[in-house]
Write a protein that holds these residues in place. Structure first.
Motif, PDB file in Angstrom:
ATOM      1  N   ARG A 177       0.833  -1.209   0.000  1.00 37.93           N
ATOM      2  CA  ARG A 177       0.000   0.000   0.000  1.00 37.93           C
ATOM      3  C   ARG A 177       0.865   1.257   0.000  1.00 37.93           C
ATOM      4  NH1 ARG A 177      -3.318  -3.071   3.591  1.00 37.93           N
ATOM      5  NH2 ARG A 177      -2.342  -2.084   5.408  1.00 37.93           N
ATOM      6  N   LEU A 178       1.950   1.217   0.756  1.00 35.53           N
ATOM      7  CA  LEU A 178       2.854   2.367   0.784  1.00 35.53           C
ATOM      8  C   LEU A 178       3.521   2.571  -0.575  1.00 35.53           C
ATOM      9  CD1 LEU A 178       4.556   1.911   4.279  1.00 35.53           C
ATOM     10  CD2 LEU A 178       2.895   3.653   3.619  1.00 35.53           C
ATOM     11  N   ARG A 179       3.904   1.461  -1.220  1.00 36.26           N
ATOM     12  CA  ARG A 179       4.522   1.578  -2.551  1.00 36.26           C
ATOM     13  C   ARG A 179       3.536   2.166  -3.557  1.00 36.26           C
ATOM     14  NH1 ARG A 179       7.313  -3.302  -1.040  1.00 36.26           N
ATOM     15  NH2 ARG A 179       5.564  -4.570  -1.780  1.00 36.26           N
ATOM     16  N   GLU A 180       2.278   1.746  -3.470  1.00 36.79           N
ATOM     17  CA  GLU A 180       1.265   2.292  -4.377  1.00 36.79           C
ATOM     18  C   GLU A 180       1.066   3.786  -4.133  1.00 36.79           C
ATOM     19  OE1 GLU A 180      -2.184  -0.047  -3.706  1.00 36.79           O
ATOM     20  OE2 GLU A 180      -1.429  -1.820  -4.767  1.00 36.79           O
ATOM     21  N   SER A 181       1.027   4.170  -2.855  1.00 32.99           N
ATOM     22  CA  SER A 181       0.870   5.595  -2.535  1.00 32.99           C
ATOM     23  C   SER A 181       2.068   6.392  -3.033  1.00 32.99           C
ATOM     24  CB  SER A 181       0.714   5.773  -1.016  1.00 32.99           C
ATOM     25  OG  SER A 181      -0.437   5.108  -0.543  1.00 32.99           O
ATOM     26  N   LYS A 216       1.921   6.810  -6.779  1.00 35.65           N
ATOM     27  CA  LYS A 216       0.928   7.825  -7.138  1.00 35.65           C
ATOM     28  C   LYS A 216       1.482   9.224  -6.919  1.00 35.65           C
ATOM     29  CE  LYS A 216      -3.794   9.325  -6.124  1.00 35.65           C
ATOM     30  NZ  LYS A 216      -5.009   9.081  -5.286  1.00 35.65           N
ATOM     31  N   LEU A 217       2.159   9.415  -5.783  1.00 28.37           N
ATOM     32  CA  LEU A 217       2.747  10.725  -5.496  1.00 28.37           C
ATOM     33  C   LEU A 217       3.835  11.074  -6.506  1.00 28.37           C
ATOM     34  CD1 LEU A 217       3.017  10.576  -1.594  1.00 28.37           C
ATOM     35  CD2 LEU A 217       1.448  11.970  -2.944  1.00 28.37           C
ATOM     36  N   ALA A 274       4.013  10.031  -9.610  1.00 24.77           N
ATOM     37  CA  ALA A 274       3.362  10.359 -10.880  1.00 24.77           C
ATOM     38  C   ALA A 274       2.802  11.777 -10.848  1.00 24.77           C
ATOM     39  CB  ALA A 274       2.248   9.351 -11.169  1.00 24.77           C
ATOM     40  N   GLU A 275       2.168  12.133  -9.741  1.00 19.81           N
ATOM     41  CA  GLU A 275       1.629  13.488  -9.609  1.00 19.81           C
ATOM     42  C   GLU A 275       2.757  14.516  -9.617  1.00 19.81           C
ATOM     43  OE1 GLU A 275      -0.607  13.376  -6.032  1.00 19.81           O
ATOM     44  OE2 GLU A 275      -2.330  12.335  -6.918  1.00 19.81           O
ATOM     45  N   ASN A 276       3.870  14.164  -8.985  1.00 20.20           N
ATOM     46  CA  ASN A 276       5.015  15.078  -8.941  1.00 20.20           C
ATOM     47  C   ASN A 276       5.604  15.288 -10.332  1.00 20.20           C
ATOM     48  OD1 ASN A 276       6.922  16.698  -7.532  1.00 20.20           O
ATOM     49  ND2 ASN A 276       8.415  15.052  -7.710  1.00 20.20           N
ATOM     50  N   LEU A 277       5.717  14.200 -11.106  1.00 22.12           N
ATOM     51  CA  LEU A 277       6.244  14.313 -12.470  1.00 22.12           C
ATOM     52  C   LEU A 277       5.326  15.164 -13.344  1.00 22.12           C
ATOM     53  CD1 LEU A 277       7.496  10.650 -13.082  1.00 22.12           C
ATOM     54  CD2 LEU A 277       8.896  12.695 -12.712  1.00 22.12           C
ATOM     55  N   ALA A 278       4.009  14.965 -13.178  1.00 20.34           N
ATOM     56  CA  ALA A 278       3.058  15.765 -13.953  1.00 20.34           C
ATOM     57  C   ALA A 278       3.169  17.240 -13.583  1.00 20.34           C
ATOM     58  CB  ALA A 278       1.635  15.258 -13.709  1.00 20.34           C
ATOM     59  N   PHE A 279       3.349  17.504 -12.302  1.00 17.24           N
ATOM     60  CA  PHE A 279       3.479  18.886 -11.842  1.00 17.24           C
ATOM     61  C   PHE A 279       4.758  19.519 -12.387  1.00 17.24           C
ATOM     62  CE2 PHE A 279       4.825  21.919  -8.461  1.00 17.24           C
ATOM     63  CZ  PHE A 279       3.803  22.844  -8.637  1.00 17.24           C
ATOM     64  N   ILE A 280       5.858  18.739 -12.377  1.00 20.54           N
ATOM     65  CA  ILE A 280       7.128  19.248 -12.898  1.00 20.54           C
ATOM     66  C   ILE A 280       7.007  19.537 -14.398  1.00 20.54           C
ATOM     67  CG2 ILE A 280       9.519  18.612 -13.389  1.00 20.54           C
ATOM     68  CD1 ILE A 280       9.553  17.115 -10.735  1.00 20.54           C
ATOM     69  N   ALA A 281       6.331  18.632 -15.127  1.00 19.26           N
ATOM     70  CA  ALA A 281       6.145  18.840 -16.563  1.00 19.26           C
ATOM     71  C   ALA A 281       5.338  20.108 -16.825  1.00 19.26           C
ATOM     72  CB  ALA A 281       5.442  17.629 -17.173  1.00 19.26           C
ATOM     73  N   GLU A 282       4.319  20.325 -16.006  1.00 19.56           N
ATOM     74  CA  GLU A 282       3.506  21.535 -16.155  1.00 19.56           C
ATOM     75  C   GLU A 282       4.338  22.785 -15.880  1.00 19.56           C
ATOM     76  OE1 GLU A 282      -0.609  23.522 -14.337  1.00 19.56           O
ATOM     77  OE2 GLU A 282       0.048  21.529 -13.709  1.00 19.56           O
ATOM     78  N   LEU A 283       5.181  22.716 -14.846  1.00 23.91           N
ATOM     79  CA  LEU A 283       6.045  23.855 -14.534  1.00 23.91           C
ATOM     80  C   LEU A 283       7.034  24.121 -15.668  1.00 23.91           C
ATOM     81  CD1 LEU A 283       6.883  23.345 -10.742  1.00 23.91           C
ATOM     82  CD2 LEU A 283       5.351  25.027 -11.758  1.00 23.91           C
ATOM     83  N   ASP A 284       7.591  23.037 -16.238  1.00 24.67           N
ATOM     84  CA  ASP A 284       8.523  23.204 -17.358  1.00 24.67           C
ATOM     85  C   ASP A 284       7.832  23.866 -18.543  1.00 24.67           C
ATOM     86  OD1 ASP A 284      10.543  22.077 -15.909  1.00 24.67           O
ATOM     87  OD2 ASP A 284      10.292  20.064 -16.736  1.00 24.67           O
TER      88      ASP A 284
END
Length: 203
Positions: free
Chosen positions: A131-135, A138-139, A141-151
């Motif tokens: 469960r921790l690995r899944e969380s 997910k975090l 993936a969200e972080n990568l998406a946020f970084i891509a948006e910032l770029d």
């Protein structure tokens, strides 16, 4: 709100359940109104009845929240069923001992207690780790998406900055070029423009 206890349960569970509920009640209401008054003297002085009501509501909230959390924990680990199983095992063992029917030792030879404990706890720990690995995934993936948006935003800002710099550079060049034009030339342009526009205005 009281902790849920189903009918047909073992005596061991009932004792455990009653003791736990009493402990929760005592813990939630251990904080006396006098302690509350010391923390909020002005509030108690101005509205003692309201302060008393607030104190009671806070204590009830703590008690109810604790009981809800415990109920969730009981369900997650199937605690009542496990305690009932333990009670049944103990009761059967006492009955066999009382009747003299001890039976053979069913303990597996060379089986270490550590191995038994690991056999029970490792699956639970592995499930929690999963469960921790899944969380974490997910975090990430969200972080990568946020970084891509910032770029992307950064590229847009850089592009706008470059365009702005280019436009301002051309304006400065035009201004400097205009400063270099002699006044006589400007006067000639003005006269030519006036002559060109005069027939149009007359018509």
């Amino acid at each position: 709100m009281s902790l849920q206890s189903h009918s047909g349960v073992s005596r061991r569970w009932k004792h455990f359940h009653a003791a736990l509920e009493l402990a929760v009640q005592r813990s939630a209401h251990e904080w006396k109104f006098e302690d509350f008054a010391e923390c909020f003297p002005q509030y108690v002085k101005e509205d003692k009845d309201g302060a008393m009501q607030t104190f009671t509501q806070v204590a009830d909230y703590i008690e109810n929240t604790t009981k809800r959390d415990l109920e969730k924990l009981f369900g997650e680990y199937d605690l009542q069923n496990n305690i009932d199983i333990l009670d049944k095992i103990v009761s059967e063992a006492k009955a066999r001992k009382a009747s003299g029917d001890i039976g053979p030792n069913v303990w597996t030879e060379n089986l270490q207690p550590r191995s038994t404990v690991c056999g029970r706890t490792i699956p639970i720990l592995e499930a929690q780790a999963e469960r921790l690995r899944e969380s974490l995934a997910k975090l990430e993936a969200e972080n990568l998406a946020f970084i891509a948006e910032l770029d992307d935003k950064d590229r847009q800002v850089n592009d706008l900055t470059a365009r702005y710099t280019g436009i301002m550079g051309k304006i400065d060049e035009t201004r400097e070029a205009w400063k270099q034009v002699p006044m006589t030339t400007i006067q000639e342009w003005a006269a030519q423009t006036a002559e060109t526009l005069t027939p149009t205005l007359r018509s």
